[in-house]
Design an enzyme around this catalytic site. Structure first.
Site, short mmCIF file in Angstrom:
data_model
loop_
_atom_site.label_atom_id
_atom_site.label_comp_id
_atom_site.label_asym_id
_atom_site.label_seq_id
_atom_site.Cartn_x
_atom_site.Cartn_y
_atom_site.Cartn_z
CD GLN A 1 79.64 -28.74 149.76
OE1 GLN A 1 79.44 -27.74 150.45
NE2 GLN A 1 78.66 -29.37 149.15
CE LYS B 1 76.88 -24.95 150.62
NZ LYS B 1 77.24 -26.27 151.15
CG ASP C 1 76.87 -27.86 156.83
OD1 ASP C 1 75.92 -27.43 156.16
OD2 ASP C 1 78.00 -28.06 156.36
N1 GUN Z 1 76.72 -31.61 150.52
C1 GUN Z 1 75.46 -31.56 150.06
N2 GUN Z 1 74.71 -30.72 150.81
C2 GUN Z 1 75.53 -30.23 151.76
C3 GUN Z 1 75.34 -29.30 152.83
O1 GUN Z 1 74.26 -28.77 153.07
N3 GUN Z 1 76.44 -29.05 153.58
C4 GUN Z 1 77.65 -29.65 153.36
N4 GUN Z 1 78.65 -29.35 154.16
N5 GUN Z 1 77.84 -30.51 152.39
C5 GUN Z 1 76.80 -30.79 151.58
#
Ligand code: GUN
Length: 294
Positions: free
Chosen positions: A97, A53, A120
């Site tokens: 995350q 990311k 998100d």
């Molecule tokens: N863990 C697995 N997929 C995601 C996501 O799309 N965003 C976040 N913040 N955590 C995750």
């Protein structure tokens, strides 16, 4: 039939090129979209997602504020960091995350994020807006799945879609988006999960199967129709002694066998994964535009 492989990497690269151009235009107006990233603990999969990311932000010219905290970080410290990012005008999107290490409350953290920076799409306010069909930040993986389907020319209207998995991040929001009365919805959706009596009985009736169970070989060739469209959201580490790192990545679908029956299928890696990150960038740029009143 041998399936057409949906190249998520290519679709993501096309969208990122568009976003990069948009970011360059915004910079001319003095606007630099920024993403605040918080990773707590040392989960290896989460570390590699977060690194990807951050790299993607750099690639398209976004500012990113990266925070890696130890697994024993107290809840109050995490809440204070979220609050700081809520008040930081350089940050347009906040990404915590998931999953968080044991002992930390995800619900409390997600609720603390300013819904206007919730790129998100996990804040209950944005979840609620999505469910009722109001404009909101859409969760990145479901949004990415829909982009892949639409850009591959797969018809959603009236399609029988079977989603395998009911997580808050993928299964539940995806089901909601696909039943919306709009151009990227209008599907008939069944959500299967660990208590479903006969999974194959459902998947065999599907025009589109979306596997998001988090378990390899959840969908095998005997479970699908000829011509089915298969989207594989799973990312599993499977032991593999022939690989230097000792494992390989596999989705939830038996790709080699299912691709001989499907009309379209996504690979793992290179399918949904690159789209998730792209939709995060998309939401962050959108958030910066909104913050600037554009
Ligand atoms: N863990 C697995 N997929 C995601 C996501 O799309 N965003 C976040 N913040 N955590 C995750």
């Amino acid at each position: 039939m041998t399936a057409q492989i949906i190249d998520g990497k290519q679709v993501a690269a096309d969208m990122r090129a568009e976003l990069k151009a948009e970011v360059a235009e915004l910079k001319k107006k003095g606007i630099v979209p920024g993403l605040g990233v918080i990773l707590v603990g040392e989960d290896p999969a989460s570390q590699s997602y977060v690194t990807a990311k951050e790299r993607a932000c750099e690639e398209i010219g976004l500012y990113s504020d990266d925070n890696r905290l130890p697994a024993d970080t107290p809840q109050k410290d995490l809440m204070a960091l979220v609050e700081k990012m809520n008040n930081d005008p350089k940050i347009n999107g906040i990404l915590v995350q998931l999953p968080l290490p044991k002992g930390l409350s995800e619900a409390e953290v997600l609720l603390a994020i300013d819904p206007a920076k919730d790129v998100d799409g996990f804040h209950p306010m944005n979840v609620g807006k999505m469910v009722v069909g109001e404009k909101a930040f859409l969760p990145c993986t479901p949004h990415g799945v829909i982009q892949l389907l639409v850009r591959s020319g797969v018809k959603l209207e009236g399609a029988e879609v079977v989603i395998v998995g009911r997580s808050n991040i993928v299964g539940k929001p995806l089901a909601n988006l696909l039943i919306q009365k709009n151009a990227t919805g209008n599907a008939t959706v069944t959500v299967c999960h660990t208590q479903t009596k006969d999974l194959a009985d459902h998947t065999r009736r599907a025009d589109i199967v979306i596997a998001a169970a988090g378990r390899p070989n959840t969908v095998t060739a005997d479970m699908v129709n000829d011509g089915v469209v298969v989207i594989d959201v799973g990312v599993n580490r499977v032991e593999d002694a022939t690989k230097k790192r000792g494992y390989r990545l596999a989705g939830d679908v038996d790709f080699e066998a299912v691709k001989e029956k499907a009309s379209f299928i996504t690979p793992v890696p290179g399918g949904v994964g690159p789209m998730t990150i792209t939709m995060l960038l998309y939401n962050t740029v959108e958030s910066a535009r909104r913050a600037a009143g554009l």
